[in-house]
Design a protein around this motif. Sequence first.
Motif, PDB file in Angstrom:
ATOM      1  N   GLU A 222       0.344  18.539   5.560  1.00 57.29           N
ATOM      2  CA  GLU A 222       0.753  19.713   6.330  1.00 57.29           C
ATOM      3  C   GLU A 222       0.885  19.373   7.814  1.00 57.29           C
TER       4      GLU A 222
ATOM      5  N   ASP B 214       4.053  17.214   8.300  1.00 56.70           N
ATOM      6  CA  ASP B 214       5.267  18.026   8.184  1.00 56.70           C
ATOM      7  C   ASP B 214       5.447  18.921   9.408  1.00 56.70           C
ATOM      8  N   PHE B 215       4.353  19.493   9.887  1.00 61.54           N
ATOM      9  CA  PHE B 215       4.442  20.379  11.056  1.00 61.54           C
ATOM     10  C   PHE B 215       4.958  19.617  12.272  1.00 61.54           C
TER      11      PHE B 215
ATOM     12  N   ALA C 121       6.724  16.922  12.265  1.00 63.94           N
ATOM     13  CA  ALA C 121       8.104  16.504  12.026  1.00 63.94           C
ATOM     14  C   ALA C 121       9.091  17.628  12.332  1.00 63.94           C
ATOM     15  N   GLU C 122       8.642  18.869  12.204  1.00 66.59           N
ATOM     16  CA  GLU C 122       9.517  20.019  12.454  1.00 66.59           C
ATOM     17  C   GLU C 122       9.693  20.306  13.943  1.00 66.59           C
ATOM     18  N   GLN C 123       8.840  19.718  14.776  1.00 63.72           N
ATOM     19  CA  GLN C 123       8.901  19.999  16.208  1.00 63.72           C
ATOM     20  C   GLN C 123       9.896  19.049  16.880  1.00 63.72           C
ATOM     21  N   PRO C 124      10.892  19.577  17.582  1.00 64.02           N
ATOM     22  CA  PRO C 124      11.866  18.701  18.251  1.00 64.02           C
ATOM     23  C   PRO C 124      11.263  17.920  19.412  1.00 64.02           C
TER      24      PRO C 124
ATOM     25  N   ARG D 289      12.649  14.051  19.868  1.00 61.66           N
ATOM     26  CA  ARG D 289      13.442  13.445  18.798  1.00 61.66           C
ATOM     27  C   ARG D 289      14.907  13.332  19.222  1.00 61.66           C
TER      28      ARG D 289
ATOM     29  N   GLY E 127       4.578  12.225  13.531  1.00 61.59           N
ATOM     30  CA  GLY E 127       4.904  13.176  12.479  1.00 61.59           C
ATOM     31  C   GLY E 127       5.862  12.605  11.451  1.00 61.59           C
ATOM     32  N   GLY E 128       6.052  13.349  10.356  1.00 60.90           N
ATOM     33  CA  GLY E 128       6.978  12.934   9.318  1.00 60.90           C
ATOM     34  C   GLY E 128       6.344  12.036   8.274  1.00 60.90           C
TER      35      GLY E 128
ATOM     36  N   GLN F 264      -0.735  26.055  13.698  1.00 62.39           N
ATOM     37  CA  GLN F 264      -0.293  24.850  14.410  1.00 62.39           C
ATOM     38  C   GLN F 264      -1.269  23.705  14.119  1.00 62.39           C
TER      39      GLN F 264
ATOM     40  N   SER G 105       6.174  23.221  23.143  1.00 57.92           N
ATOM     41  CA  SER G 105       7.505  23.695  23.566  1.00 57.92           C
ATOM     42  C   SER G 105       7.817  23.198  24.974  1.00 57.92           C
TER      43      SER G 105
END
Length: 290
Positions: free
Chosen positions: A3, A6-7, A9-12, A43, A111-112, A160, A198
């Motif tokens: 988790e 994955d979290f 990896a979703e963050q730019p 990324r 991440g990822g 988060q 962010s």
Amino acid sequence: MQEMCDFLAEQPSFGCEYISATEISSAAMNHRQEMKFQFRLQRPSRLALVGEEGPMGMTVVSDGKQLTQYIPAFERYVQDDAPENLDDLFNGDAVMVLMMLGPAGGFIPTGGDGYCDRMMSGVTDVDEAGVEMVGSIPCERFDFKQEAFDWSLWIRKGEQPVPVKMSVDISEQAAEMGALPEGATLLSTVEMKDWNLSPQWTDEDFRFVPPAGAKLAESLMEGIGAGGAPAVHPLIGEPAPLFETRDRNEKKVTLEAVMKDQVVVLDFLGDLVRPVCRCVAEGGSGDGKV
């Protein structure tokens, strides 16, 4: 664990304060040496690990086109083509600075799936140890077993799930090598604080500006003499530069005050050098004198 991977990896883009430390504890004393970095990621291939405090002050910057590694103690930096993706930074031995960080270098949170695979490589067992507080942050703790060492990971609870702390216990290996006295412990830890999920990164956040005196080199090991010995330093044979520092009790000490009419021997200690770990854990120098 998945988790968290994955979290991230979703963050730019994201960033945090990254604190790597070595901790030696025994009945005689507790010793902690840490290095502080600012970590930034964007990324697909921008990353900056900028040393701010600590004995090495190492820095790695990838702006997406060029990869720079800098070690202040060597007064040199090297540059190469940046990898196409962040996982490639951790493949092979191309990034010497990350290797020099030891376990902390491999834990840098990209991440990822590649990050998750890197973390789980060699793991034979995982135990969910429950919820623990890391400072004021409630975290889920996971304990991992590997053939070489055991380690623990604390992940922030909630929506988060970012990593907050990692601790690798390398006491057993150090003791087998004769680097630690009986009953002493040696931990490599990482703390990740002040997460920014962010950020508004700009090109400047991934630009390396060579400090004064730093030279571009073909290799970070450039200048090492024959047989692996360092080249002769220009201060050899010259009067020692005067300086001031603080002792273990935070009392100011100056070389001028200590020297007077006696010979002073300066012993530079590296935490992961076998005799150093032992003498620090025993509370003194290699010959038993403080």
